[in-house]
Design an enzyme around this catalytic site. Structure first.
Site, PDB file in Angstrom:
ATOM      1  N   GLU A 101      48.901 -15.157  66.473  1.00 43.05           N
ATOM      2  CA  GLU A 101      47.773 -16.032  66.819  1.00 43.05           C
ATOM      3  C   GLU A 101      46.483 -15.214  66.785  1.00 43.05           C
ATOM      4  O   GLU A 101      46.491 -14.001  67.030  1.00 43.05           O
ATOM      5  CB  GLU A 101      48.057 -16.638  68.208  1.00 43.05           C
ATOM      6  CG  GLU A 101      46.991 -17.484  68.829  1.00 43.05           C
ATOM      7  CD  GLU A 101      46.606 -18.741  68.079  1.00 43.05           C
ATOM      8  OE1 GLU A 101      46.271 -18.627  66.890  1.00 43.05           O
ATOM      9  OE2 GLU A 101      46.568 -19.816  68.713  1.00 43.05           O
ATOM     10  N   ASP A 102      45.378 -15.865  66.481  1.00 45.35           N
ATOM     11  CA  ASP A 102      44.101 -15.159  66.429  1.00 45.35           C
ATOM     12  C   ASP A 102      43.630 -14.754  67.822  1.00 45.35           C
ATOM     13  O   ASP A 102      43.231 -13.616  68.054  1.00 45.35           O
ATOM     14  CB  ASP A 102      43.020 -15.985  65.692  1.00 45.35           C
ATOM     15  CG  ASP A 102      42.846 -17.403  66.231  1.00 45.35           C
ATOM     16  OD1 ASP A 102      43.527 -17.789  67.224  1.00 45.35           O
ATOM     17  OD2 ASP A 102      42.034 -18.148  65.659  1.00 45.35           O
ATOM     18  N   ASP A 127      43.408 -17.674  74.666  1.00 46.74           N
ATOM     19  CA  ASP A 127      42.253 -18.095  75.467  1.00 46.74           C
ATOM     20  C   ASP A 127      42.764 -18.729  76.760  1.00 46.74           C
ATOM     21  O   ASP A 127      43.130 -18.012  77.690  1.00 46.74           O
ATOM     22  CB  ASP A 127      41.410 -19.041  74.601  1.00 46.74           C
ATOM     23  CG  ASP A 127      40.085 -19.417  75.216  1.00 46.74           C
ATOM     24  OD1 ASP A 127      39.513 -18.617  75.951  1.00 46.74           O
ATOM     25  OD2 ASP A 127      39.611 -20.546  74.953  1.00 46.74           O
ATOM     26  N   PHE A 168      32.134 -16.365  72.744  1.00 49.41           N
ATOM     27  CA  PHE A 168      32.669 -17.093  71.598  1.00 49.41           C
ATOM     28  C   PHE A 168      32.550 -16.199  70.371  1.00 49.41           C
ATOM     29  O   PHE A 168      31.462 -15.757  70.020  1.00 49.41           O
ATOM     30  CB  PHE A 168      31.944 -18.419  71.380  1.00 49.41           C
ATOM     31  CG  PHE A 168      32.729 -19.332  70.486  1.00 49.41           C
ATOM     32  CD1 PHE A 168      33.692 -20.180  71.018  1.00 49.41           C
ATOM     33  CD2 PHE A 168      32.548 -19.307  69.112  1.00 49.41           C
ATOM     34  CE1 PHE A 168      34.458 -20.993  70.193  1.00 49.41           C
ATOM     35  CE2 PHE A 168      33.310 -20.123  68.280  1.00 49.41           C
ATOM     36  CZ  PHE A 168      34.267 -20.966  68.822  1.00 49.41           C
ATOM     37  N   ARG A 184      35.182 -17.537  58.937  1.00 48.37           N
ATOM     38  CA  ARG A 184      36.532 -16.952  58.965  1.00 48.37           C
ATOM     39  C   ARG A 184      36.615 -15.707  58.084  1.00 48.37           C
ATOM     40  O   ARG A 184      37.435 -14.835  58.310  1.00 48.37           O
ATOM     41  CB  ARG A 184      37.571 -17.971  58.486  1.00 48.37           C
ATOM     42  CG  ARG A 184      37.748 -19.169  59.397  1.00 48.37           C
ATOM     43  CD  ARG A 184      39.005 -19.924  58.988  1.00 48.37           C
ATOM     44  NE  ARG A 184      39.083 -21.270  59.551  1.00 48.37           N
ATOM     45  CZ  ARG A 184      39.581 -21.572  60.739  1.00 48.37           C
ATOM     46  NH1 ARG A 184      40.008 -20.601  61.529  1.00 48.37           N
ATOM     47  NH2 ARG A 184      39.649 -22.818  61.158  1.00 48.37           N
TER      48      ARG A 184
HETATM   49  P1  IMP Z   1      44.043 -21.664  73.918  1.00 46.78           P
HETATM   50  O1  IMP Z   1      45.034 -22.758  73.733  1.00 46.78           O
HETATM   51  O2  IMP Z   1      42.929 -22.045  74.834  1.00 46.78           O
HETATM   52  O3  IMP Z   1      44.639 -20.329  74.293  1.00 46.78           O
HETATM   53  O4  IMP Z   1      43.258 -21.586  72.576  1.00 46.78           O
HETATM   54  C1  IMP Z   1      43.525 -20.816  71.505  1.00 46.78           C
HETATM   55  C2  IMP Z   1      42.717 -21.373  70.352  1.00 46.78           C
HETATM   56  O5  IMP Z   1      41.359 -21.684  70.710  1.00 46.78           O
HETATM   57  C3  IMP Z   1      42.635 -20.329  69.281  1.00 46.78           C
HETATM   58  O6  IMP Z   1      43.689 -20.440  68.378  1.00 46.78           O
HETATM   59  C4  IMP Z   1      41.309 -20.618  68.641  1.00 46.78           C
HETATM   60  O7  IMP Z   1      41.502 -21.569  67.615  1.00 46.78           O
HETATM   61  C5  IMP Z   1      40.467 -21.267  69.707  1.00 46.78           C
HETATM   62  N1  IMP Z   1      39.490 -20.307  70.288  1.00 46.78           N
HETATM   63  C6  IMP Z   1      39.457 -19.850  71.544  1.00 46.78           C
HETATM   64  N2  IMP Z   1      38.438 -18.988  71.733  1.00 46.78           N
HETATM   65  C7  IMP Z   1      37.812 -18.878  70.540  1.00 46.78           C
HETATM   66  C8  IMP Z   1      36.671 -18.112  70.089  1.00 46.78           C
HETATM   67  O8  IMP Z   1      36.023 -17.336  70.814  1.00 46.78           O
HETATM   68  N3  IMP Z   1      36.332 -18.279  68.785  1.00 46.78           N
HETATM   69  C9  IMP Z   1      36.996 -19.100  67.938  1.00 46.78           C
HETATM   70  N4  IMP Z   1      38.074 -19.838  68.320  1.00 46.78           N
HETATM   71  C10 IMP Z   1      38.482 -19.728  69.612  1.00 46.78           C
HETATM   72 MG    MG Z   2      40.743 -22.214  65.817  1.00 45.41          MG
END
Ligand code: IMP
Ligand code: MG
Length: 183
Positions: free
Chosen positions: A106-107, A110, A159, A172
């Site tokens: 995963e990138d 969060d 962000f 990206r």
């Molecule tokens: P989570 O479910 O809140 O952990 O979200 C993960 C997803 O939110 C990631 O796969 C990203 O697509 C998006 N995301 C969260 N923070 C960022 C950020 O700082 N930049 C870009 N995408 C983000």
């Molecule tokens: Mg995303």
């Protein structure tokens, strides 16, 4: 956007990704791995990480989106994306994960909602092993208790874009990870 600020340079990313690859190579010595990339943000991280893992490996991809009231990109930038916790599967994996070593790539970790959902979904396949590799981690944003097994960098609540991460689908392809100013 001209006022992006570099947070992590491409050479630092490459160094850290090589370390994570070496760690995975060590941890799974003599075994095979399936890398499951979370579309689309993990595409670049997965392609770099996998080439640093000196083991037999295959790729798969999974797609998710969040239900409901996703704010506009501008709003998301300002106050973050606080999802209701409902995650929808848009693309399932193509193969059975039963008895396999699976690493979800995963990138960014969060709130933890996406990976909690994916972990549950993939555990239903009864893999031998399920690990999480996340390039970035924003621990201060976590809503569900979840840790990555292979984490590149812990970052503050900013962000970020680049190296696969987007803002409204853009940026990206930036080599560095950059902060988008919240103005
Ligand atoms: P989570 O479910 O809140 O952990 O979200 C993960 C997803 O939110 C990631 O796969 C990203 O697509 C998006 N995301 C969260 N923070 C960022 C950020 O700082 N930049 C870009 N995408 C983000
Ligand atoms: Mg995303």
């Amino acid at each position: 956007m001209s006022d992006l600020k570099v947070l992590i340079r491409h050479d630092e990313i490459a160094k850290r990704v090589a370390e994570l690859g070496a760690q995975i190579t060590h941890d799974f010595a003599g075994q095979s791995i399936i890398f499951v990339g979370v579309l689309k943000g993990a595409a670049i991280f997965l392609s770099d990480l996998a080439r640093q893992v000196k083991l037999d490996a295959t790729f798969d991809f999974i797609g998710v989106s969040s239900y409901g009231n996703r704010p506009s990109p501008k709003q998301e930038l300002k106050s973050g994306w606080d999802s209701t916790g409902e995650v929808k599967l848009t693309k399932d994996v193509d193969q059975s994960m039963k008895d396999k070593n699976v690493i979800v790539v995963e990138d960014i970790l969060d709130t933890g909602l996406t990976l909690t959902f994916l972990k549950k979904l993939l555990l239903a396949h009864q893999p031998r092993n399920l690990k999480i590799a996340a390039l970035l981690d924003k621990p201060s944003r976590r809503k569900l208790p979840l840790e990555g097994d292979y984490v590149g960098f812990k970052i503050p609540d900013e962000f970020v874009v680049g190296y696969g991460l987007d803002y409204a689908e853009r940026y990206r392809n930036l080599a560095d990870i950059c902060v988008v100013p919240r103005q």
